[in-house]
Structures are given as C-alpha cells and as structure tokens.
Design an enzyme around this catalytic site. Structure first.
Site, short mmCIF file in Angstrom:
data_model
loop_
_atom_site.label_atom_id
_atom_site.label_comp_id
_atom_site.label_asym_id
_atom_site.label_seq_id
_atom_site.Cartn_x
_atom_site.Cartn_y
_atom_site.Cartn_z
N GLY A 164 18.12 24.03 -52.04
CA GLY A 164 19.55 23.78 -52.05
C GLY A 164 20.02 23.00 -53.26
N SER A 215 17.38 15.56 -56.26
CA SER A 215 16.45 15.46 -55.13
C SER A 215 16.93 14.37 -54.20
CB SER A 215 15.03 15.14 -55.62
OG SER A 215 14.18 14.87 -54.52
N THR A 217 15.52 12.85 -51.71
CA THR A 217 14.54 11.78 -51.49
C THR A 217 13.91 11.27 -52.78
OG1 THR A 217 12.75 13.39 -51.27
CG2 THR A 217 13.94 12.77 -49.25
N PHE A 218 14.07 12.03 -53.85
CA PHE A 218 13.41 11.76 -55.13
C PHE A 218 11.89 11.74 -54.97
CE2 PHE A 218 13.53 10.22 -59.56
CZ PHE A 218 14.65 10.89 -59.99
N THR A 219 11.41 12.51 -53.99
CA THR A 219 9.96 12.63 -53.78
C THR A 219 9.53 14.09 -53.70
OG1 THR A 219 10.25 12.47 -51.37
CG2 THR A 219 9.79 10.42 -52.55
N THR A 220 10.47 15.05 -53.82
CA THR A 220 10.12 16.47 -53.75
C THR A 220 9.11 16.80 -54.85
OG1 THR A 220 12.37 16.90 -52.98
CG2 THR A 220 11.05 18.81 -53.68
N GLN A 359 19.07 31.96 -48.60
CA GLN A 359 18.66 30.65 -48.10
C GLN A 359 19.57 30.20 -46.97
OE1 GLN A 359 19.45 27.05 -50.21
NE2 GLN A 359 17.69 25.98 -49.35
N GLU A 363 17.06 30.40 -43.88
CA GLU A 363 16.53 29.06 -43.59
C GLU A 363 17.23 28.47 -42.37
OE1 GLU A 363 14.80 26.16 -46.74
OE2 GLU A 363 16.83 25.44 -46.34
N HIS A 394 21.62 52.45 -58.06
CA HIS A 394 20.60 53.20 -58.79
C HIS A 394 19.20 52.69 -58.48
CE1 HIS A 394 23.53 55.40 -61.31
NE2 HIS A 394 24.26 54.32 -61.11
N LYS A 516 3.69 23.36 -47.56
CA LYS A 516 3.70 22.25 -48.53
C LYS A 516 2.59 21.25 -48.23
CE LYS A 516 8.07 20.92 -48.24
NZ LYS A 516 9.35 20.26 -48.57
#
Length: 550
Positions: A164, A215, A217-220, A359, A363, A394, A516
């Site tokens: 996202g 991000s 969480t700034f942890t992805t 998505q 999702e 086509h 993950k």
C-alpha cells in the site's frame, strides 16, 4: 441480524432459488429486445462532483439480472447487515476485530467540518495537522524553496515503499500525470530485487534527489533494506551524514526508528494505526502525489473520495451504486461460479489501476474464515485482473469472448481525453472499441450469422461467439483528481460490501505474514556455509542450488 455463514441466510437461499429458476436461463439480448428501457432501469449516475469533474455513469444493464434479481440481492445485503457494518465503520468502531482497530480511512478525506471520532476522540485535528504539513512541504519542494545539501532545488523524487505504500502512489501519479509538475521526475522503488533501486538511481543526481521512505512501522524488511542502500548511495557523494536531513523524509509512525536512520522528526509525516496499507494513499503515504500534482489537486483528490463516501452512506441500497456493483459481483461469483473479474480501463494513464485494485480486492477479501470463526462454504475473494484497452483486446480478450470461463468485466473510459490528438480521432477510435467490446460480449455471433458471411461449414463453429458475457460500463466525464478519488472510493465500497455479505473481516491481512516469517529463516541459512537439510526435499534443493550454484 447476527449470522455466521451467509449461505444460511433466508435471502441467500432465495437468491439461490432465483438463480436456478431464472438467473441461469437469462439471455441478455432477449432482455434488451423485450425492454427498450433496460438501459435507463439499470444505469445510475453519480452526481457528487463539481461540474468540471463529473458526473460518472455506471451502466449495469449488460448484466444477467432482472429487477427481481436486484430486489433479492438487496434483501441479502440487508439481512447481512451491510448498512449496520457501514455505520459502525463510520462511527469509529473497531470493526477490524482481529487487530482491534477502527477502519477509519474515510476521515483522511473528510473535507467537511464534521468531527469523526475513534475511542471518543475527534481525529480530525490530527488529520488536518498532517495535511498542513504536507501542504507546506510540497509547496516548498515544488517552488524550489526546499534545497538540497549543495543549494540546488529538488528535481527527482524517489518513493521507497511496498504494498500500500507503493501501489497507491504509483497508480495515482500515473493516472494524474497531466497534472504533474514537469520539472519533477518521480521514481518508485518497491521490490527487494536490487535491480529496482539500481535502475531508479541511474536517473538521479544525489544533489537534487529527495527520498520518501514510506513505512508505517519503519521496520518493513524490503523498504528498510532499500532505504539503507539508498542512503549509502547518497552518502557516497554527500559524505556528511547531516545532509541526510535535506534529502530523506519519512512517512511513518515510528519516530524512534526514523530518527535513528538520520531523518529529522520534523520531516516525519505521521498517520494512525486505523489506516490500513491498501487504504493509505489518502494519508501521508500520498505525499508523493501531493509533491507531483500539487497540494490543491491532492485536496481535490480527497474531496472526490469524500463525495463518494457521502453518497455511499446516504443512498438506499436499492439505488446505491457501489452496493449494487458488489451484489452483482457476488451474484456471479457465488451463484454462477465465476472466479475472476476483469477491469479494463480505456485510458492509458490508468494502466496501473487494475494492479491497484488487485491489492484492494484480493488482500481485503481473500479470506476463508467468517467473522465468527467458521470456514465458509461459498466463494469469497474474486481474482481481479486487467490491462488497459485497446492493448488487452489484442492479448487476452480471445479467452473472454470464446473461452470456457465466465468472466464479468468492468469497462472504464472518460468522455474527454487529456490528449485529443488529430482532432480527437484517437479518442473516438478508443471509445468505439470500448462500446463495441461490451456489445460484442453481450450479443455474440450465431452460426447462422457466420454462415451468412460465406464461411465454409467446417469453419463456422470456430467463428461462432456464444455471447451472453456480462459487463459493467463506467463512463467518467474526465479523469481529474476529484473523479479519480471518487472512482477509487467506489471500488473501496464495492470491496467493503462484498466482505460484509460474506461476513469476513476485509481489513486484516494475515495471509502475507507466514511467507515473510519463513523468508527470515531462509535468509539466515543463506548467510551460513553448508547445505541445509531441515526443510522438505524441494525447499532444501532450491536453497542449496542457490548457495552452491549450478
């Protein structure tokens, strides 16, 4: 009423009976022949936009439905308490019960003065504070007032995010390219594949590049890895880590990790945990959009979505455009057995729209467990896919016309083109294909019609089209920030209504977690010597091949 399985509702069973006795026998060209007013009966116009942006027409008449079908489907929506769940969402209740969160992205685009409360607190002051911050920052960058470490204005913007934090900004900035600032070049980096970052950085100058690290969480893992590599690339030229502050901003809620990275807290744009990733383009995650098209246009984008929110909340289900689109979709997936849904935008600027909707839909509704914890015994989560017309004609349209699968489709086009080349000849050709495809899918071509063209008998079956293939036609006046906002919100409410009827939680996404987690274990094994043996033989073989090479 409270329920677990939608299939146990009396209205569901009534729809099933109707399908067996009427629905599966419907023939579209016969329905049109019998009723000259069918288009008027099953077309609806959304008039919630300003004159320059709207209206938007939604034509549902080329669907395998009758007035009775719609009545029964609306009863199903009412029995499933779609309206009650909608009202709970807008009241800030924690309808995302698996994560104990509100689902409150409509607050991000609430351009009215109405308060919107979560846990008794009005969230609008905080929303407006972030919007002001976005306006100030985007104005400074666009005007050239924001300078890089050598005093040069910003020329390149690199948005680093995934899911996202990427799909929405990519789609919207592409869709609204006619409104973009020409001296700003946008790049989006999402994939952990180093190629994605490397190709973007080839086109950038460290002195004039701004990175948006998106991000929550700034942890992805993917985003943080790409962000660190981007910072290393930048510092190879800038040298002094203090210069990071002029070239990196964060779209996040984790101030501790953001400042540890070297980004000033003043350059952090926050959003709340009630903003799901696939609904985050309306939030600070949309900063790249505001930078590119300008804050005033970003505000118009929000206002278009807000107009659709107001419409969805105030319009009876019998005439409610997103609700009807969702119910027709359920009609195909759960009663006709359709598994996929095509979105074909006849507008090149909307070439990423199907990927964005993938998505949003898959999702959200790719779930097999009801809100009460039971396994469903019906189909949920259609497979949504698509490409722009006329290119798609086509490639895969052969299968839609003459294949064995029923594939309901949305055809989308604006009346006004941003590029009326050759006295609008190109757009007239585009629209002629748009209209002709929906007609061809509906009508088909009989063996008699094929034979009348002089086709040899043995070839006649190969040139016959069964027809009776359903479609929705969506015609916007023009793709503007406001009309795009309304269209996205339309699909959000379609997705919501489907999930409500199926009684699933459309707002978590635990399905993305397992892979993950396992990837972390595999990565650790890739960084040690020796063959691995603790997986199944296939996974062991794949890992060892990567470690050892061919």
């Amino acid at each position: 009423m409270s329920f677990s399985l939608a299939s146990t509702l009396p209205a569901w069973q009534a729809v099933q009976t109707h399908y067996e006795s009427v629905g599966k026998h419907l023939v579209l060209k016969e329905l049109f022949a019998k009723d000259s007013s069918r288009f008027e009966k099953f077309s609806f116009t959304f008039n919630g936009l300003k004159e320059e942006d709207g209206p938007i027409l939604f034509d549902f008449s080329k669907n395998l439905i009758t007035e009775e079908t719609v009545e029964l489907l609306v009863k199903l929506a009412k029995e499933a308490n779609v309206e009650g769940l909608r009202d709970a969402l807008f009241a800030g209740e924690h309808i995302n019960f698996t994560e104990d969160r509100a689902v409150f992205h409509p607050a991000l685009r609430n351009v009215s003065e109405k308060p919107m409360k979560v846990n008794g607190q009005d969230v609008m002051p905080g929303v407006r504070k972030v919007l002001r911050h976005m306006k100030e920052f985007s104005d400074a960058v666009r005007s050239g007032a924001w300078k890089g470490y050598t005093g040069k204005p910003i020329k390149s913007i690199v948005n680093v995010g995934i899911g996202g934090s990427d799909l929405g900004p990519v789609m919207v900035t592409e869709a609204l390219k006619p409104y973009g600032q020409e001296n700003l070049e946008l790049h989006f980096v999402s994939n952990i594949d180093g190629t994605h970052l490397a190709e973007a950085l080839k086109k950038c100058d460290p002195e004039t590049t701004l990175f948006l690290i998106a991000s929550k969480t700034f942890t992805t893992a993917e985003t943080c890895t790409n962000a660190k590599s981007a910072k290393d690339w930048f510092l190879a030229s800038a040298k002094d880590p203090s210069h990071v502050a002029k070239h990196f901003v964060a779209l996040s809620t984790n101030e501790k990790e953001v400042t540890a990275f070297g980004i000033s807290a003043q350059n952090m744009f926050e959003f709340s945990d009630w903003v799901g990733g696939r609904y985050s383009v309306w939030s600070a995650i949309g900063l790249s959009v505001a930078l590119y098209i300008g804050y005033e246009n970003f505000e118009a984008f929000l206002s278009g979505a807000h107009a659709m929110d107001e419409y969805f909340c105030s319009t009876p289900l019998e005439k409610n455009i997103p609700a009807l689109a969702a119910l027709i979709s359920i009609w195909y997936s759960d009663f006709f057995g359709a598994q996929t849904h095509l979105v074909a935008p006849y507008d090149q600027y909307l070439h990423r729209f199907p990927a964005y909707l993938q998505q949003l839909s898959m999702e959200s509704n790719g779930k097999a467990i009801t809100r009460s914890g039971d396994m469903v015994n019906y189909t949920t989560g259609k497979i949504l896919w698509g490409e722009p017309g006329t290119n798609s004609q086509h490639s895969f349209f052969q299968l839609i016309h003459q294949g064995t699968k029923l594939i309901p489709a949305d055809f989308l086009i604006p009346i006004e083109s941003h590029n009326p080349i050759d006295n609008n000849k190109h757009h007239r050709m585009l629209f002629s294909n748009f209209a002709a495809q929906t007609e061809a899918l509906m009508l088909g071509k009989t063996p008699a019609e094929v034979k009348a063209e002089g086709t040899p008998d043995e070839i006649v079956p190969h040139k016959t089209f069964v027809g009776n293939r359903p479609s929705n036609s969506i015609i916007a006046k023009k793709i503007t920030p406001a009309s795009l906002g309304a269209l996205i919100a339309f699909y959000e409410w379609v997705t919501f209504t489907e999930g409500a009827v199926w009684n699933i939680n459309s707002f978590d996404q635990f399905g993305v977690e397992l892979g993950k987690k396992l990837a972390k274990n595999v990565l650790a094994q890739l960084e040690t010597k020796g063959d691995v043996e603790n997986h199944d033989s296939s996974t062991n073989g794949l890992i060892n091949l990567f470690k050892n090479g061919f």
